[in-house]
Write a protein that holds these residues in place. Structure first.
Motif, PDB file in Angstrom:
ATOM      1  N   UNK A   1       0.826  -1.205   0.000  1.00  0.00           N
ATOM      2  CA  UNK A   1       0.000   0.000   0.000  1.00  0.00           C
ATOM      3  C   UNK A   1       0.864   1.261   0.000  1.00  0.00           C
ATOM      4  N   UNK A   2       1.914   1.264   0.835  1.00  0.00           N
ATOM      5  CA  UNK A   2       2.805   2.418   0.893  1.00  0.00           C
ATOM      6  C   UNK A   2       3.761   2.435  -0.299  1.00  0.00           C
ATOM      7  N   UNK A   3       4.132   1.257  -0.768  1.00  0.00           N
ATOM      8  CA  UNK A   3       5.023   1.171  -1.923  1.00  0.00           C
ATOM      9  C   UNK A   3       4.345   1.728  -3.174  1.00  0.00           C
ATOM     10  N   UNK A   4       3.049   1.499  -3.299  1.00  0.00           N
ATOM     11  CA  UNK A   4       2.301   2.006  -4.451  1.00  0.00           C
ATOM     12  C   UNK A   4       2.335   3.530  -4.505  1.00  0.00           C
ATOM     13  N   UNK A   5       2.334   4.175  -3.340  1.00  0.00           N
ATOM     14  CA  UNK A   5       2.399   5.636  -3.304  1.00  0.00           C
ATOM     15  C   UNK A   5       3.751   6.132  -3.823  1.00  0.00           C
ATOM     16  N   UNK A   6       4.818   5.439  -3.450  1.00  0.00           N
ATOM     17  CA  UNK A   6       6.150   5.826  -3.917  1.00  0.00           C
ATOM     18  C   UNK A   6       6.264   5.637  -5.427  1.00  0.00           C
ATOM     19  N   UNK A   7       5.698   4.530  -5.925  1.00  0.00           N
ATOM     20  CA  UNK A   7       5.779   4.220  -7.356  1.00  0.00           C
ATOM     21  C   UNK A   7       4.719   4.948  -8.177  1.00  0.00           C
ATOM     22  N   UNK A   8       3.855   5.689  -7.482  1.00  0.00           N
ATOM     23  CA  UNK A   8       2.811   6.468  -8.149  1.00  0.00           C
ATOM     24  C   UNK A   8       1.925   5.585  -9.028  1.00  0.00           C
ATOM     25  N   UNK A   9       1.443   4.491  -8.433  1.00  0.00           N
ATOM     26  CA  UNK A   9       0.583   3.571  -9.159  1.00  0.00           C
ATOM     27  C   UNK A   9      -0.367   2.901  -8.179  1.00  0.00           C
ATOM     28  N   UNK A  10      -1.244   2.030  -8.689  1.00  0.00           N
ATOM     29  CA  UNK A  10      -2.177   1.323  -7.816  1.00  0.00           C
ATOM     30  C   UNK A  10      -1.458   0.174  -7.119  1.00  0.00           C
ATOM     31  N   UNK A  11      -2.066  -0.334  -6.054  1.00  0.00           N
ATOM     32  CA  UNK A  11      -1.459  -1.446  -5.331  1.00  0.00           C
ATOM     33  C   UNK A  11      -1.358  -2.683  -6.220  1.00  0.00           C
ATOM     34  N   UNK A  12      -2.393  -2.925  -7.034  1.00  0.00           N
ATOM     35  CA  UNK A  12      -2.382  -4.085  -7.933  1.00  0.00           C
ATOM     36  C   UNK A  12      -1.250  -3.977  -8.955  1.00  0.00           C
ATOM     37  N   UNK A  13      -1.098  -2.794  -9.533  1.00  0.00           N
ATOM     38  CA  UNK A  13      -0.015  -2.596 -10.500  1.00  0.00           C
ATOM     39  C   UNK A  13       1.352  -2.705  -9.833  1.00  0.00           C
TER      40      UNK A  13
END
Length: 282
Positions: free
Chosen positions: A126-138
């Motif tokens: 969930x937090x990693x998705x914010x760093x990568x600027x994408x959805x959690x699934x992606x």
């Protein structure tokens, strides 16, 4: 702030180093992250570790874009800067194996950051998705693809982190075969598709291109060893990214750093660092 710096600096350095592959770059970036925190109002950041992780990861991604362009102009093969420590030194948490660090070069900066944070630190998606600027699934797919690319490049089975003794024994047999100048004996220690990487940085003699195949690599190593044995050569056992390595010095001056990777009982990759700017004992 001093307590926070002391507590989180080693972790943040590991994050930055794994993403960038350069020690000084990682140290500078971590320092910049703490400077940013100092400029903020007290209490403005409630969860300091996730905040610092995001800052360091995002800065590392941005910096890596620039570094990749610089490395395209690097003379010969560019290898990550090894984290060299004494054999009796403490284990450094979160530092990826050197062959994994090398394999990460084929990933783009965002893929690399995602791989590092999830694989080395089990960072929440969930937090990693914010760093990568994408959805959690992606983000999950991003990490999965990155892991597959790295696994295809490293080709290590079983992982040798659990037991260093077989790696140490293989290193000793390898060094003995090189010293004796026995190509047949040396070839028997190498996988047929072995790869040898050598980084001189334009400051020391090194193979400009990657060498492939057990016969080519064996011939190269025998020739290099024969020349080195004519000089005042000494060996020192060290650790590179927490695993065994050997430093060769000529007349007391560091000359080459050797690190090997194994696949079962055979050598699968050989890394030789000859760039003096990257042979620095931490």
């Amino acid at each position: 702030m001093e307590d926070i710096y002391t507590k989180y600096r080693p972790y943040l350095f590991s994050v930055a180093y794994n993403i960038l592959g350069e020690i000084q770059e990682a140290e500078d970036l971590v320092q910049d992250a703490f400077v940013e925190v100092l400029k903020m109002e007290r209490g403005e950041v409630k969860n300091i570790k996730p905040y610092l992780t995001r800052v360091v990861a995002n800065k590392s991604i941005d910096r890596l874009h620039a570094l990749k362009k610089q490395r395209e102009l690097y003379p010969g093969t560019w290898l990550p800067e090894p984290l060299i420590t004494p054999t009796e030194g403490s284990h450094q948490e979160g530092i990826l194996q050197y062959e994994v660090l090398h394999a990460l070069d084929q990933l783009n900066p965002t893929e690399r950051a995602a791989f590092v944070l999830r694989t080395a630190f089990d960072y929440p998606y969930q937090e990693l998705a914010q760093i990568c600027n994408t959805s959690e699934a992606n983000c999950r797919q991003l990490v999965s693809r990155s892991r597959q690319k790295v696994a295809d490049e490293v080709k290590t089975s079983p992982p040798h982190t659990a037991d260093q003794q077989p790696l140490q024994q293989l290193m000793e047999a390898f060094l003995q075969s090189c010293a004796e100048g026995n190509p047949e004996q040396l070839t028997r220690l190498l996988k047929k598709d072995i790869a040898l990487y050598s980084d001189g940085g334009g400051k020391a003699a090194a193979a400009l291109n990657v060498l492939y195949g057990h016969e080519v690599v064996s011939k190269f190593l025998i020739g290099v060893t024969r020349k080195k044995l004519e000089q005042q050569l000494t060996l020192q056992q060290l650790k590179v990214n927490n695993l065994p390595a050997v430093l060769f010095s000529v007349n007391g001056v560091p000359d080459s750093l050797l690190y090997i990777n194994r696949d079962g009982s055979l050598l699968s990759q050989i890394f030789i660092m000859r760039n003096p700017d990257k042979i620095i004992l931490q």
